[in-house]
Design a protein around this motif. Structure first.
Motif, PDB file in Angstrom:
ATOM      1  N   ALA A   1       0.832  -1.205   0.000  1.00 25.81           N
ATOM      2  CA  ALA A   1       0.000   0.000   0.000  1.00 25.81           C
ATOM      3  C   ALA A   1       0.868   1.258   0.000  1.00 25.81           C
ATOM      4  N   LEU A   2       1.896   1.268   0.838  1.00 26.81           N
ATOM      5  CA  LEU A   2       2.754   2.441   0.958  1.00 26.81           C
ATOM      6  C   LEU A   2       3.490   2.759  -0.338  1.00 26.81           C
ATOM      7  N   THR A   3       4.009   1.737  -0.988  1.00 28.77           N
ATOM      8  CA  THR A   3       4.869   1.968  -2.146  1.00 28.77           C
ATOM      9  C   THR A   3       4.097   2.386  -3.393  1.00 28.77           C
ATOM     10  N   THR A   4       2.759   2.334  -3.349  1.00 30.96           N
ATOM     11  CA  THR A   4       1.971   2.767  -4.507  1.00 30.96           C
ATOM     12  C   THR A   4       1.439   4.184  -4.349  1.00 30.96           C
ATOM     13  N   SER A   5       1.891   4.871  -3.300  1.00 32.22           N
ATOM     14  CA  SER A   5       1.455   6.251  -3.092  1.00 32.22           C
ATOM     15  C   SER A   5       2.141   7.182  -4.081  1.00 32.22           C
ATOM     16  N   PRO A   6       1.462   8.241  -4.504  1.00 28.25           N
ATOM     17  CA  PRO A   6       2.106   9.228  -5.381  1.00 28.25           C
ATOM     18  C   PRO A   6       3.164  10.050  -4.660  1.00 28.25           C
ATOM     19  N   ILE A   7       3.197   9.979  -3.325  1.00 26.56           N
ATOM     20  CA  ILE A   7       4.239  10.668  -2.561  1.00 26.56           C
ATOM     21  C   ILE A   7       5.008   9.632  -1.745  1.00 26.56           C
ATOM     22  N   SER A   8       6.178  10.023  -1.264  1.00 30.58           N
ATOM     23  CA  SER A   8       7.028   9.088  -0.538  1.00 30.58           C
ATOM     24  C   SER A   8       6.603   8.957   0.923  1.00 30.58           C
ATOM     25  N   TRP A   9       6.415   7.709   1.361  1.00 33.67           N
ATOM     26  CA  TRP A   9       6.108   7.426   2.768  1.00 33.67           C
ATOM     27  C   TRP A   9       7.290   6.792   3.490  1.00 33.67           C
ATOM     28  N   THR A  10       8.220   6.206   2.758  1.00 36.13           N
ATOM     29  CA  THR A  10       9.301   5.451   3.390  1.00 36.13           C
ATOM     30  C   THR A  10      10.688   5.929   3.017  1.00 36.13           C
ATOM     31  N   GLY A  11      10.812   6.858   2.088  1.00 40.57           N
ATOM     32  CA  GLY A  11      12.139   7.319   1.673  1.00 40.57           C
ATOM     33  C   GLY A  11      12.807   8.185   2.723  1.00 40.57           C
ATOM     34  N   SER A  12      14.090   8.459   2.519  1.00 37.14           N
ATOM     35  CA  SER A  12      14.866   9.230   3.491  1.00 37.14           C
ATOM     36  C   SER A  12      14.330  10.647   3.653  1.00 37.14           C
ATOM     37  N   SER A  13      13.651  11.149   2.625  1.00 34.63           N
ATOM     38  CA  SER A  13      13.121  12.513   2.701  1.00 34.63           C
ATOM     39  C   SER A  13      11.622  12.542   3.025  1.00 34.63           C
ATOM     40  N   SER A  14      11.061  11.379   3.377  1.00 31.61           N
ATOM     41  CA  SER A  14       9.613  11.302   3.567  1.00 31.61           C
ATOM     42  C   SER A  14       9.152  11.875   4.903  1.00 31.61           C
ATOM     43  N   GLY A  15      10.053  11.977   5.857  1.00 35.08           N
ATOM     44  CA  GLY A  15       9.668  12.474   7.167  1.00 35.08           C
ATOM     45  C   GLY A  15       8.997  11.440   8.042  1.00 35.08           C
ATOM     46  N   LYS A  16       9.006  10.191   7.635  1.00 35.36           N
ATOM     47  CA  LYS A  16       8.423   9.070   8.378  1.00 35.36           C
ATOM     48  C   LYS A  16       6.911   9.206   8.469  1.00 35.36           C
ATOM     49  N   PHE A  17       6.250   8.207   9.057  1.00 36.75           N
ATOM     50  CA  PHE A  17       4.799   8.270   9.194  1.00 36.75           C
ATOM     51  C   PHE A  17       4.376   7.679  10.533  1.00 36.75           C
ATOM     52  N   SER A  18       3.209   8.114  10.971  1.00 37.38           N
ATOM     53  CA  SER A  18       2.637   7.584  12.209  1.00 37.38           C
ATOM     54  C   SER A  18       1.771   6.387  11.849  1.00 37.38           C
ATOM     55  N   LEU A  19       1.917   5.297  12.577  1.00 33.21           N
ATOM     56  CA  LEU A  19       1.154   4.078  12.336  1.00 33.21           C
ATOM     57  C   LEU A  19       0.114   3.918  13.439  1.00 33.21           C
ATOM     58  N   VAL A  20      -1.155   3.819  13.028  1.00 30.80           N
ATOM     59  CA  VAL A  20      -2.276   3.685  13.967  1.00 30.80           C
ATOM     60  C   VAL A  20      -2.996   2.383  13.662  1.00 30.80           C
ATOM     61  N   GLY A  21      -3.083   1.494  14.642  1.00 33.52           N
ATOM     62  CA  GLY A  21      -3.740   0.209  14.437  1.00 33.52           C
ATOM     63  C   GLY A  21      -4.856  -0.012  15.433  1.00 33.52           C
ATOM     64  N   TYR A  22      -5.977  -0.528  14.943  1.00 31.53           N
ATOM     65  CA  TYR A  22      -7.155  -0.757  15.774  1.00 31.53           C
ATOM     66  C   TYR A  22      -7.476  -2.243  15.876  1.00 31.53           C
ATOM     67  N   SER A  23      -7.630  -2.751  17.096  1.00 34.19           N
ATOM     68  CA  SER A  23      -8.011  -4.136  17.352  1.00 34.19           C
ATOM     69  C   SER A  23      -7.001  -5.083  16.693  1.00 34.19           C
ATOM     70  N   LEU A  24      -7.430  -5.934  15.758  1.00 33.09           N
ATOM     71  CA  LEU A  24      -6.462  -6.768  15.043  1.00 33.09           C
ATOM     72  C   LEU A  24      -5.390  -5.889  14.414  1.00 33.09           C
ATOM     73  N   GLY A  25      -5.804  -4.729  13.894  1.00 31.23           N
ATOM     74  CA  GLY A  25      -4.847  -3.793  13.308  1.00 31.23           C
ATOM     75  C   GLY A  25      -3.806  -3.325  14.306  1.00 31.23           C
ATOM     76  N   GLY A  26      -4.170  -3.304  15.602  1.00 33.68           N
ATOM     77  CA  GLY A  26      -3.196  -2.948  16.635  1.00 33.68           C
ATOM     78  C   GLY A  26      -2.111  -4.002  16.759  1.00 33.68           C
TER      79      GLY A  26
END
Length: 409
Positions: free
Chosen positions: A162-187
């Motif tokens: 999912a992340l790598t198909t974004s039009p913007i960078s979520w994981t690259g060195s210049s992406s600024g990182k991301f917050s991960l939020v998981g609910y129930s099983l997602g947690g």
């Protein structure tokens, strides 16, 4: 013999409680014994299709645009939708918000599609964030790979896809990182992912997370229903499908011993009828609710029953299987805190895992969660509690978004 007597006692009690309608659990207990006798009738319990199609290909091509908009779960219920083709089947992803805003990836639970976190996502976008959600395999509009277990390995792969198909960078060195939020099983999924890839994250927020549920909380009936090899797979799928399609989506409850029965997992994320009327998960379709979306999904997704069963059996739910991931994450945070690591390089700069939970949650028990999470994370955890049950992310989404916003600042 002891197991036989337990089954007989279970059947007797279930029959007494449901005289007019034999529930799934009673049928399951009987089928455990019957399955041993009839196993030969169910040889070759393998799925003919490696990919079980979602309503994207089973329903949408056969209805008009007007009919699509009237569905209990329209495919454009959230903004920025895209379908991602992968070797595991198509994944439905939604992404919108300011491209230069703080990035937040939200992972939903075992029963609901990602619309359950739609309220949180909209509220975060209102606060200037860039958000991404996707339907887990076998839910919503994502296909279901039927030839592999739905465990933390498959879910981590899905997150990356999912992340790598974004039009913007979520994981690259210049992406600024991301917050991960998981609910129930997602947690549980988020905690396992963070234990392997903490350097990708700016923060980790877990909403009533699975992953540390004690084995002692699971009833005998639940063990019979979801333990592999005890019953023919086709028979088990039939029983679970029957329960899911019965329409009896009731509030979670426990058995007389105070343990979770098998029905809890089916309804754990569903708000009450009153709460469902107040929530706005889709601004395009304010009428969309979690109960109606789940009911439609159950009847129209070829892979939902399989994904539900597989997630219950192999997913990041029980602490006995997932403790190693939580401990690894705790060790990482402890090492980072002890060295005063540079926040911009080492990941999870908050140095804490944030866990939000409902005071009256009957699935994720508050006292057990606090005790177990504190222990495995080495004290590197902050707790926040709401006057609600397990469904609070879909009913208190503004409060949840406000808490996440503070972490992102």
């Amino acid at each position: 013999m002891a197991l036989y007597h337990q089954t007989v006692d279970f059947l007797s009690e279930s029959w007494a409680n449901q005289r007019t309608q034999l529930p799934l659990l009673a049928v399951t207990g009987a089928s455990f014994t019957l399955g041993l006798l009839l196993r030969s009738l169910f040889k070759g319990d393998t799925h003919k299709e490696a990919i079980l199609a979602s309503p994207r290909t089973r329903v949408l091509p056969h209805i008009s645009e007007e009919e699509k908009r009237k569905l209990p779960l329209p495919d454009d219920a959230l903004p920025g939708g895209r379908d991602v083709a992968t070797p595991y089947g198509s994944i439905r992803v939604y992404e919108w918000g300011r491209e230069d805003g703080p990035k937040v990836l939200l992972v939903h639970g075992i029963t609901t599609p990602c619309i359950a976190l739609g309220g949180v996502a909209h509220a975060l976008v209102d606060r200037g964030c860039r958000v991404m959600l996707f339907d887990l395999f076998g839910r919503g509009y994502s296909d279901c790979p039927s030839d592999m277990p739905q465990d933390e390995r498959l879910f981590a792969t899905q997150i990356m896809l999912a992340l790598t198909t974004s039009p913007i960078s979520w994981t690259g060195s210049s992406s600024g990182k991301f917050s991960l939020v998981g609910y129930s099983l997602g947690g549980g999924i988020a905690a396992a992912f963070a234990s392997f890839f903490p350097q990708l994250l700016s923060s980790l927020v877990l909403l009533a997370p699975a992953g540390l549920v004690r084995d002692s909380q699971i009833s005998f009936q639940g063990r019979v229903l979801y333990s592999g090899g005890l019953m023919p797979e086709r028979l088990l799928a039939f029983l679970v499908s029957r329960r899911l399609k019965s329409g009896r989506m009731v509030a979670p409850k426990k058995d007389k011993q105070g343990k979770l029965n098998a029905e809890d997992a089916l309804t754990e994320e569903l708000p009450s009828d009153e709460a469902a009327e107040d929530q706005v998960l889709s601004r395009e379709y304010p009428r969309v609710t979690v109960p109606s979306a789940v009911a439609w999904q159950v009847h129209n997704h070829a892979g939902f029953v399989h994904s539900f069963m597989s997630s219950m059996r192999y997913g990041p739910i029980l602490g006995s299987r997932q403790k190693v991931h939580w401990t690894r994450l705790g060790d990482y945070l402890s090492a980072q805190n002890s060295t005063g690591g540079e926040k911009t390089e080492k990941g999870l700069p908050s140095h804490k895992v944030h866990i939000l939970c409902g005071n009256t949650d009957t699935i994720i028990i508050k006292d057990e969660l606090v005790s177990d999470a504190t222990a495995v994370l080495g004290g590197n955890v902050v707790f926040k509690f709401y006057d609600a049950g397990h469904e609070f992310p879909s009913t208190k989404y503004e409060e949840v978004a406000a808490y996440i916003e503070k972490i992102l600042q």
